[in-house]
Design a protein around this motif. Structure first.
Motif, PDB file in Angstrom:
ATOM      1  N   GLU A   1     -25.469  55.359  90.070  1.00 56.47           N
ATOM      2  CA  GLU A   1     -25.890  54.114  89.721  1.00 56.47           C
ATOM      3  C   GLU A   1     -26.217  53.886  88.019  1.00 56.47           C
ATOM      4  N   VAL A   2     -25.685  52.978  87.593  1.00 54.09           N
ATOM      5  CA  VAL A   2     -26.149  52.897  85.965  1.00 54.09           C
ATOM      6  C   VAL A   2     -27.462  51.887  85.939  1.00 54.09           C
ATOM      7  N   THR A   3     -28.413  52.287  85.526  1.00 51.31           N
ATOM      8  CA  THR A   3     -29.438  51.342  85.300  1.00 51.31           C
ATOM      9  C   THR A   3     -30.374  51.515  84.009  1.00 51.31           C
ATOM     10  N   ASN A   4     -30.723  50.640  83.590  1.00 48.33           N
ATOM     11  CA  ASN A   4     -31.781  50.823  82.211  1.00 48.33           C
ATOM     12  C   ASN A   4     -30.984  51.119  81.051  1.00 48.33           C
ATOM     13  N   GLN A   5     -29.760  50.732  80.953  1.00 50.74           N
ATOM     14  CA  GLN A   5     -29.133  50.906  79.882  1.00 50.74           C
ATOM     15  C   GLN A   5     -28.759  49.666  79.077  1.00 50.74           C
ATOM     16  N   ALA A   6     -28.737  49.421  77.838  1.00 52.47           N
ATOM     17  CA  ALA A   6     -28.597  48.250  77.246  1.00 52.47           C
ATOM     18  C   ALA A   6     -27.155  48.014  77.173  1.00 52.47           C
ATOM     19  N   PRO A   7     -26.760  46.709  77.253  1.00 48.72           N
ATOM     20  CA  PRO A   7     -25.311  46.428  77.091  1.00 48.72           C
ATOM     21  C   PRO A   7     -24.867  46.544  75.610  1.00 48.72           C
ATOM     22  N   PRO A   8     -23.796  46.787  75.591  1.00 48.22           N
ATOM     23  CA  PRO A   8     -23.104  46.727  73.845  1.00 48.22           C
ATOM     24  C   PRO A   8     -23.649  45.611  73.440  1.00 48.22           C
ATOM     25  N   LEU A   9     -24.209  45.605  72.064  1.00 46.53           N
ATOM     26  CA  LEU A   9     -24.186  44.502  71.094  1.00 46.53           C
ATOM     27  C   LEU A   9     -23.108  43.890  70.606  1.00 46.53           C
TER      28      LEU A   9
ATOM     29  N   SER B   1     -25.664  48.673  51.374  1.00 41.44           N
ATOM     30  CA  SER B   1     -27.017  49.557  51.790  1.00 41.44           C
ATOM     31  C   SER B   1     -28.009  48.454  52.554  1.00 41.44           C
ATOM     32  N   ALA B   2     -28.048  47.203  52.015  1.00 36.07           N
ATOM     33  CA  ALA B   2     -28.749  46.224  52.674  1.00 36.07           C
ATOM     34  C   ALA B   2     -28.244  45.884  54.048  1.00 36.07           C
ATOM     35  N   SER B   3     -26.904  45.866  54.158  1.00 34.32           N
ATOM     36  CA  SER B   3     -26.286  45.459  55.182  1.00 34.32           C
ATOM     37  C   SER B   3     -26.238  46.564  56.246  1.00 34.32           C
ATOM     38  N   ALA B   4     -26.315  48.020  55.927  1.00 44.96           N
ATOM     39  CA  ALA B   4     -26.595  48.955  56.714  1.00 44.96           C
ATOM     40  C   ALA B   4     -27.837  49.041  57.528  1.00 44.96           C
ATOM     41  N   MET B   5     -28.855  48.602  56.582  1.00 44.35           N
ATOM     42  CA  MET B   5     -30.002  48.518  57.217  1.00 44.35           C
ATOM     43  C   MET B   5     -30.287  47.461  58.386  1.00 44.35           C
ATOM     44  N   ARG B   6     -29.642  46.170  58.161  1.00 44.39           N
ATOM     45  CA  ARG B   6     -29.655  45.239  59.051  1.00 44.39           C
ATOM     46  C   ARG B   6     -28.818  45.586  60.437  1.00 44.39           C
ATOM     47  N   LEU B   7     -27.508  46.436  59.988  1.00 41.82           N
ATOM     48  CA  LEU B   7     -27.214  46.796  61.371  1.00 41.82           C
ATOM     49  C   LEU B   7     -27.970  47.916  62.243  1.00 41.82           C
ATOM     50  N   GLY B   8     -28.445  48.670  61.407  1.00 43.94           N
ATOM     51  CA  GLY B   8     -29.507  49.630  62.191  1.00 43.94           C
ATOM     52  C   GLY B   8     -30.285  49.186  62.905  1.00 43.94           C
ATOM     53  N   LEU B   9     -31.002  47.956  62.270  1.00 41.73           N
ATOM     54  CA  LEU B   9     -32.301  47.409  62.723  1.00 41.73           C
ATOM     55  C   LEU B   9     -31.737  46.595  64.122  1.00 41.73           C
ATOM     56  N   SER B  10     -30.418  45.974  63.735  1.00 37.29           N
ATOM     57  CA  SER B  10     -30.127  45.034  65.136  1.00 37.29           C
ATOM     58  C   SER B  10     -29.750  46.034  66.219  1.00 37.29           C
ATOM     59  N   GLN B  11     -29.377  46.964  66.061  1.00 45.03           N
ATOM     60  CA  GLN B  11     -29.094  47.978  67.198  1.00 45.03           C
ATOM     61  C   GLN B  11     -30.118  48.462  67.811  1.00 45.03           C
ATOM     62  N   ALA B  12     -31.193  48.733  66.823  1.00 42.67           N
ATOM     63  CA  ALA B  12     -32.610  49.191  67.438  1.00 42.67           C
ATOM     64  C   ALA B  12     -33.329  48.124  68.181  1.00 42.67           C
ATOM     65  N   LEU B  13     -33.326  46.880  67.782  1.00 39.25           N
ATOM     66  CA  LEU B  13     -34.061  45.820  68.511  1.00 39.25           C
ATOM     67  C   LEU B  13     -33.434  45.685  69.714  1.00 39.25           C
TER      68      LEU B  13
END
Ligand SMILES: Cc1cc2nc3c(=O)[nH]c(=O)nc-3n(C[C@H](O)[C@H](O)[C@H](O)COP(=O)(O)OP(=O)(O)OC[C@H]3O[C@@H](n4cnc5c(N)ncnc54)[C@H](O)[C@@H]3O)c2cc1C
Length: 540
Positions: free
Chosen positions: A6-14, A302-314
């Motif tokens: 059973e797959v639980t507690n996993q985030a869906p893809p962003l 570089s700024a975009s990479a930060m936003r991408l990482g932040l979005s995934q983390a959030l």
């Protein structure tokens, strides 16, 4: 039978979100005169966040380009074969004008709009933006030679992607590359040994090697070579006007850490034909016009990479529970995420501000000086922060972040690149010193800019005063270059946050990055930081 899988507690893809819906980006866009571009930005941002574009990016990176040096009969062809998804990415970039729109439209805010589009589209794939950036950046250098510019600029600026290799002037649209770095000298381009011998018809024959030349299927390369009058810049086409191949031989492709959708090659020029751009002996002065523009793109990506990482983390923290609650509600995770958000917003706003300086530089001396010094210091600092930021963002996903399918390893491998090319860290810091020494007006422009935010935050005021002291004494300045340039970049970010950003973010930034109330890792914001407001602003 008990269910064992059973797959639980996993985030869906962003997926399926609008990447452009990032408040710092939109604030920066509007503050720098490009509010008119919002609709187009959201259109591109929605595509960048779609499952389709993410798949293009994933596969283009996973199935890297292949070099074909010869055809089946043994003729040299020196061509690179890309996955069709790479071409999809290139097609979108070109149609949206990322490769040249500001030069064609010359509309106020055009460079800001383009930079914001780079920011969002970079989140689909960073690698293919290398030739896009080089095409954008080639135009100011090419304008040094008006006759060549009259022929080539309309083709470089055309929003049509035409990957087939033919004689450039028979095509409707072109892509440009840059060929400077040699084995014995990269940063130190004056150590170049490629020779350029004049022909009777005004062309030159180039012989030598280049150790890194990315996007080797480009139609034309701006190439440095030593002519009788010294180091000079040349336009070298891949295919000659008569349709034959120029003797630009691709020896091999680099096996790189990341940036795999982009091919980076080693090249041998064997009496290859080139046409001079600018005066003989002024090659560095000519090609630096290109490098200055690609440096802005280093910042943007570089700024975009930060936003991408932040979005995934959030996104992960919003869906993943641990110890009885969602990660996003865990106080320490909130501290980490908010700290990542502060860094990403500072990088984004300063990038938009400097793209605005590019826009206004032609008619405004302050903006021209700020462009010179601001891009130099921020290229050093923002690009240096990107890998650290990516590492922390990756960790927010726990073990999942270390697994390729999450996309975080790809982000992590890409992140150091912008700090290496177009002037590695030390070279970037020394370039900022050079700008200040050769053009003292840049120092005044810098202080005039940051002092627009004077009196709003004592920590910013103190940092400006400290900086004036640091810059009053040039003793051992080369040794101290990183410290000085870092402080300059931080002060510029702090001032920009106070002027166009969010009050909570500006306060947390100044408390930590300027006021010293900070630890050695992300997630060490002081208790007073308004993480609620900071995270609301960064919401996906
Ligand atoms: C993926 C990729 C793609 C690339 N694509 C291209 C391309 O398309 N065209 C192109 O021309 N080049 C390209 N490059 C080359 C890139 O621009 C150079 O690698 C970069 O500029 C650094 O030069 P270098 O490798 O010669 O390092 P070096 O110049 O040898 O520098 C090595 C280290 O020494 C430091 N250093 C150098 N000088 C000093 C100094 N005076 N004081 C203190 N420290 C110093 C540098 O900061 C660096 O950390 C690419 C590189 C990569 C990785």
């Amino acid at each position: 039978m008990p269910a064992t899988h059973e797959v639980t507690n996993q985030a869906p893809p962003l997926q399926g979100h609008d990447v452009a819906a990032y408040r710092p980006l939109l604030d920066g866009l509007r503050a720098n005169g490009a509010g008119w571009a919002q609709d187009a930005l959201h259109e591109l941002g929605t595509l960048a966040g779609s499952a389709r574009a993410q798949e293009w990016g994933r596969v283009a990176e996973k199935v890297p380009p292949v070099l074909h040096t010869h055809d089946r009969y043994g003729h040299r062809i020196d061509e690179v074969e890309y996955h069709p998804y790479y071409h999809e990415l290139m097609d979108v970039s070109v149609r949206h004008g990322l490769h040249a729109a500001p030069w064609r439209e010359e509309k106020p805010g055009a460079h800001v709009a383009r930079s914001a589009k780079m920011f969002v589209w970079c989140q689909a794939d960073a690698g293919h933006l290398c030739p896009i950036s080089m095409t954008y950046a080639a135009i100011p250098a090419l304008r040094t030679e008006p006759e060549l510019a009259a022929l080539y600029e309309p083709l470089l600026g055309n929003p049509v992607y035409e990957p087939e290799l033919r004689a450039p002037l028979e095509k409707s649209a072109l892509i440009a590359g840059m060929s400077m770095t040699e084995k014995q000298g990269g940063s130190d381009v004056r150590a170049n040994t490629t020779k350029a011998v004049p022909n009777a018809d005004g062309s030159f024959a180039l012989t030598g090697h280049k150790w890194f030349t990315s996007a080797p299927n480009s139609d034309v390369f701006l190439t440095l070579a030593v002519a009788p009058g010294g180091l000079s810049c040349f336009l070298v086409p891949k295919i000659l006007p008569d349709g034959s191949r120029n003797t630009v031989h691709l020896q091999r492709l680099k096996d790189k850490l990341g940036n795999k959708s982009n091919a980076s090659s080693e090249i041998e020029y064997d009496n290859a034909l080139g046409w001079p751009i600018g005066e003989q002996g002024r090659g560095v002065a000519t090609i630096i016009k290109m490098v200055n523009m690609t440096r802005l793109d280093c910042l943007t990506c570089s700024a975009s990479a930060m936003r991408l990482g932040l979005s995934q983390a959030l996104h992960h923290a919003q869906h993943r529970s641990a110890f009885g609650g969602l990660l996003i509600d865990a106080p320490l995770m909130r501290n980490v995420l908010a700290d990542l958000a502060v860094e990403a917003e500072a990088a984004t706003l300063v990038t938009m501000r400097l793209a605005g300086a590019v826009d206004r530089a032609g008619a405004d001396e302050h903006e021209a000086e700020l462009r010179r010094i601001g891009i130099a210091i921020s290229k050093y600092w923002v690009c240096k922060r990107a890998p650290v930021h990516a590492g922390e963002a990756l960790e927010c996903l726990g073990g999942n972040g270390y697994v390729e399918e999450s996309g975080m390893p790809r982000l992590y491998r890409e992140a150091p690149l912008t700090s290496i090319w177009e002037g590695s860290g030390n070279v970037a810091a020394l370039d900022a010193l050079r700008a200040m020494a050769r053009q003292p007006a840049t120092v005044e422009a810098y202080f005039a800019e940051v002092e627009k935010a004077s009196g709003v935050d004592a920590r910013l005021d103190d940092a400006i005063a400290l900086l004036r002291k640091e810059l009053s004494d040039f003793e051992d300045v080369e040794y101290r270059a990183r410290r000085v340039v870092e402080l300059m970049a931080l002060v510029l970010q702090g001032a920009e946050l106070h002027r166009t950003g969010d009050a909570a973010v500006a306060d947390a930034f100044c408390a930590t990055r300027l006021g010293g109330d900070w630890g050695g890792a992300f997630g060490t914001l002081p208790t007073a930081a308004d993480t609620e407001a900071i995270l609301a602003r960064a919401a996906i």
